[in-house]
Structures are given as C-alpha cells and as structure tokens.
Design an enzyme around this catalytic site. Sequence first.
Site, PDB file in Angstrom:
ATOM      1  N   HIS A 113       2.234 -27.613 -32.618  1.00  0.00           N
ATOM      2  CA  HIS A 113       1.740 -26.388 -31.995  1.00  0.00           C
ATOM      3  C   HIS A 113       1.743 -26.580 -30.483  1.00  0.00           C
ATOM      4  CE1 HIS A 113      -1.813 -28.977 -32.499  1.00  0.00           C
ATOM      5  NE2 HIS A 113      -2.194 -28.469 -31.343  1.00  0.00           N
ATOM      6  N   ASP A 121      -0.654 -26.043 -27.062  1.00  0.00           N
ATOM      7  CA  ASP A 121      -2.018 -25.782 -26.610  1.00  0.00           C
ATOM      8  C   ASP A 121      -1.966 -25.085 -25.260  1.00  0.00           C
ATOM      9  OD1 ASP A 121      -3.698 -26.910 -28.713  1.00  0.00           O
ATOM     10  OD2 ASP A 121      -2.708 -28.798 -28.197  1.00  0.00           O
ATOM     11  N   LYS A 176      12.018  19.105  27.454  1.00  0.00           N
ATOM     12  CA  LYS A 176      12.275  20.370  26.747  1.00  0.00           C
ATOM     13  C   LYS A 176      12.581  21.439  27.785  1.00  0.00           C
ATOM     14  CE  LYS A 176      11.380  23.080  22.979  1.00  0.00           C
ATOM     15  NZ  LYS A 176      11.775  22.937  21.590  1.00  0.00           N
ATOM     16  N   HIS A 200       2.077 -30.146 -28.664  1.00  0.00           N
ATOM     17  CA  HIS A 200       1.270 -31.127 -29.392  1.00  0.00           C
ATOM     18  C   HIS A 200       1.864 -31.310 -30.777  1.00  0.00           C
ATOM     19  CE1 HIS A 200      -3.061 -32.443 -30.696  1.00  0.00           C
ATOM     20  NE2 HIS A 200      -2.152 -33.378 -30.876  1.00  0.00           N
TER      21      HIS A 200
END
Length: 187
Positions: free
Chosen positions: A45, A47, A187, A39
């Site tokens: 600045h 905003d 196993k 702005h």
Amino acid sequence: MATQKLQEYRRKRDEKQTPEPFGKSKERGKQPIFVIQRHDARRLHYDFRLERDGALASWAVPKGVPLEPGQQHLAVHVEDHPLDYAAFEGEIPKGEYGAGTVEIWDSGTYELVEEKRGGGLTVRLHGKRLEGTWALVPAKLSGDPKNWLIIRKREAAPARERVDYQPMLATLTDELPHGDGWLFEVK
Ligand code: MN
C-alpha cells in the site's frame, strides 16, 4: 511534538525493535510537508501523510494516490506518525508492526486549500512526482469512520484577477497636471 497525538503510534511499535523514528527531531520548515511512502508490507500500500499540528496525519491507500481527475481511491485513516517519519525509508523487521520495506515514493510541501468541518481536507501538493490538488473525504465507507476517500481534483483554471480597466481616453482640461508620467494631446 504533541506527545498525546503519537500515543497509538508508540503503542504499536517497540523502539528497540524497529528502525522507525519516534519523533525526536524538532526540525520544521515554513511550508507544511507531505510524504507518500510505498510500504511493501503484508499487503502493498501507499502511506499518504500530511504535516498537521506537529505530527503527520496519515492514511493508508491500498491502490495508491489517484492520478486521473475525478478518480477516487480508498484511504484508510490511520494513527498520526511523528514528523521525522517523513524521512524514513528502510526495513521494518519481521514480527514488528507493519513489517516490510518502506520507500519514499514522493515528498514535498503542500498548501491547505480547504478544511471542512467534518474533517475533510483539500490540499495542493508540490512534490517531485505529484503536482496538483487532492481532496481527502471522511466518506465512512461501509460505515467505518476510518474509511476515507482520496480524490484527484480537476485543476481550477489559474486564478485570474478580474480587473475592469477603463479605456484610456484623453480628458479635456484647462490646467495641465504636473509631474512625470503625463502625456498631453493638443485639442
Ligand atoms: Mn503502512
């Protein structure tokens, strides 16, 4: 649209004199939006606006949004703006409130990361320029409640879910489990 929220906005502006919007649009997305408008008024600045409860909570940031982690800039809390202000770019005529040029510097959506009791907010912005986390802190600089700070936060390491996996070991059993997805070791 929360009409009461925009009282101060309307009081400062004359609908017949400025091209700025007055909150007639009802468009709403799923994610809350943010916008940063450059702005070029009496004083340049930025905003900073966040969609909150059907309006744009707004701060004027004289030095712009801080980009370095840990950096903080003054953010002057100003009146809520109508949601459709987020799309506004143009010329506010001489003699009108905020006379000068408005350009959208960045826009996108945001996530509310944290909201503190005193009003402080932490947001994660997903914009075209900005991506990251900022905190807005009602710091009352010089004793003025309007004087907040906007702070660039360090990004937290990407959240990683902590899962403790057991190592995959063969289990001894007399009976074989049924179904797909099982492997057997003799196993
Ligand atoms: Mn402004």
